[in-house]
Design an enzyme around this catalytic site. Sequence first.
Site, PDB file in Angstrom:
ATOM      1  CE1 TYR A   1      -1.196   4.018  13.081  1.00 48.89           C
ATOM      2  CE2 TYR A   1      -2.272   6.147  12.963  1.00 48.89           C
ATOM      3  CZ  TYR A   1      -1.144   5.376  12.823  1.00 48.89           C
ATOM      4  OH  TYR A   1       0.052   5.959  12.452  1.00 48.89           O
TER       5      TYR A   1
ATOM      6  N   GLY B   1      10.068   2.455   5.554  1.00 50.01           N
ATOM      7  CA  GLY B   1       9.482   3.779   5.765  1.00 50.01           C
ATOM      8  C   GLY B   1      10.326   4.746   6.588  1.00 50.01           C
TER       9      GLY B   1
HETATM   10  P1  NAD Z   1       6.062   1.226   7.548  1.00 51.97           P
HETATM   11  O1  NAD Z   1       4.961   0.240   7.403  1.00 51.97           O
HETATM   12  O2  NAD Z   1       6.867   1.592   6.355  1.00 51.97           O
HETATM   13  O3  NAD Z   1       7.077   0.768   8.690  1.00 51.97           O
HETATM   14  C1  NAD Z   1       6.640   0.172   9.884  1.00 51.97           C
HETATM   15  C2  NAD Z   1       7.662  -0.855  10.313  1.00 51.97           C
HETATM   16  O4  NAD Z   1       7.206  -1.447  11.546  1.00 51.97           O
HETATM   17  C3  NAD Z   1       7.826  -2.002   9.301  1.00 51.97           C
HETATM   18  O5  NAD Z   1       9.199  -2.185   8.976  1.00 51.97           O
HETATM   19  C4  NAD Z   1       7.279  -3.201  10.028  1.00 51.97           C
HETATM   20  O6  NAD Z   1       7.888  -4.438   9.704  1.00 51.97           O
HETATM   21  C5  NAD Z   1       7.527  -2.825  11.497  1.00 51.97           C
HETATM   22  N1  NAD Z   1       6.684  -3.632  12.375  1.00 51.97           N
HETATM   23  C6  NAD Z   1       5.343  -3.827  12.260  1.00 51.97           C
HETATM   24  N2  NAD Z   1       4.935  -4.738  13.164  1.00 51.97           N
HETATM   25  C7  NAD Z   1       6.028  -5.112  13.868  1.00 51.97           C
HETATM   26  C8  NAD Z   1       6.237  -6.033  14.925  1.00 51.97           C
HETATM   27  N3  NAD Z   1       5.243  -6.797  15.418  1.00 51.97           N
HETATM   28  N4  NAD Z   1       7.488  -6.167  15.410  1.00 51.97           N
HETATM   29  C9  NAD Z   1       8.523  -5.449  14.888  1.00 51.97           C
HETATM   30  N5  NAD Z   1       8.380  -4.569  13.877  1.00 51.97           N
HETATM   31  C10 NAD Z   1       7.153  -4.411  13.368  1.00 51.97           C
HETATM   32  O7  NAD Z   1       5.388   2.513   8.175  1.00 51.97           O
HETATM   33  P2  NAD Z   1       5.907   3.984   8.456  1.00 51.97           P
HETATM   34  O8  NAD Z   1       4.973   4.887   7.772  1.00 51.97           O
HETATM   35  O9  NAD Z   1       7.370   4.106   8.268  1.00 51.97           O
HETATM   36  O10 NAD Z   1       5.560   4.103  10.012  1.00 51.97           O
HETATM   37  C11 NAD Z   1       6.534   4.333  11.028  1.00 51.97           C
HETATM   38  C12 NAD Z   1       5.802   4.866  12.244  1.00 51.97           C
HETATM   39  O11 NAD Z   1       5.242   6.143  11.930  1.00 51.97           O
HETATM   40  C13 NAD Z   1       4.623   3.988  12.672  1.00 51.97           C
HETATM   41  O12 NAD Z   1       4.583   3.918  14.077  1.00 51.97           O
HETATM   42  C14 NAD Z   1       3.423   4.739  12.149  1.00 51.97           C
HETATM   43  O13 NAD Z   1       2.255   4.474  12.882  1.00 51.97           O
HETATM   44  C15 NAD Z   1       3.884   6.169  12.299  1.00 51.97           C
HETATM   45  N6  NAD Z   1       3.173   7.113  11.435  1.00 51.97           N
HETATM   46  C16 NAD Z   1       3.175   6.954  10.093  1.00 51.97           C
HETATM   47  C17 NAD Z   1       2.470   7.869   9.308  1.00 51.97           C
HETATM   48  C18 NAD Z   1       2.407   7.761   7.811  1.00 51.97           C
HETATM   49  O14 NAD Z   1       1.612   8.498   7.199  1.00 51.97           O
HETATM   50  N7  NAD Z   1       3.193   6.895   7.180  1.00 51.97           N
HETATM   51  C19 NAD Z   1       1.793   8.929   9.915  1.00 51.97           C
HETATM   52  C20 NAD Z   1       1.827   9.051  11.304  1.00 51.97           C
HETATM   53  C21 NAD Z   1       2.534   8.138  12.057  1.00 51.97           C
END
Ligand code: NAD
Length: 276
Positions: free
Chosen positions: A153, A12
Amino acid sequence: MATYVITGAASGIGAASRRRLESDGHTVIGVDIAHTDVVADLSTPGGRSAAAAAIDEASGGVVHGLVCCAGLGSLSRVSGGTLAAVNFFGAVDLAIALKPALERARGASVVVISSSSTTTQPGIPKNLVAACLDHDEPEAVRIGDEVTAIPAYPASKLALAWWIRREAVRPEWIGKGIRLNAIAPGMIDTPMTNSADLDPELAKALDFYPIPLGRRGRPDEIAALIAFLLGPDSTLFCGSVVFADGGTDAQLRQQDWPAEWTPTTEELTRHFQAKT
Ligand code: NAD
């Protein structure tokens, strides 16, 4: 060229940020639970210390920037406690552990990924936010498990944004040349919001999320903002929470901020005391 650490680098927003920073010529040390340079579980204190030690070795003890993307989504069928542990403590504990390496860079930048759910999802459990800000991880995990992942969350992300605003202005951080800022993305098209593992009923609700722009964000759009906040063009940013959400927050919370300030005389005196 700089050395940057990105957690959640395997997927992501983290993976998009890695691509962007490497194409700009920087060195990136990825941290994730699998498929990257430093494999560590950021849900546990032991995993965080192991990650910090491995980063120290890989960077030679100098880190120009840290980007905390690792996180669990509310629809990902995890416990609220594990979610709080990764989303809040996995970010702040790593930032604290890497402080000496950030300080050595003389002008480092830390960017954490909060969320626009902090201002647009009703019913945030305030006791979970307080436990995070008190750095009481066992209590935060207990409350997270009790309330479940959906309210946990935005609580974990609100605590993260408030932690950034509280810590950024302290001499321990900005006084050492380390800028702390947060990004609050809206709905971004990543495995967190479109994976087949999501609860199908709850995932349907995402289609009703109001986005004035008319589409979800792309990970590379958040990566561009991360690159800016890490780099030399953003040196005035300290304790900012930057919304990048296609207009959701503006639509739902139009005049809630900027909010007027009505301080007591004591507060005014405390904040505006002349420096001697
Ligand atoms: P994603 O699921 O693609 O990536 C999240 C990553 O975090 C994954 O690679 C996962 O393996 C890693 N991760 C999870 N648990 C872990 C652990 N215990 N130890 C190490 N790594 C771990 O999600 P994303 O959308 O790229 O999210 C990235 C950030 O952005 C997150 O913090 C998410 O909450 C935030 N976010 C995302 C969105 C959205 O709409 N996608 C919106 C707001 C905020």
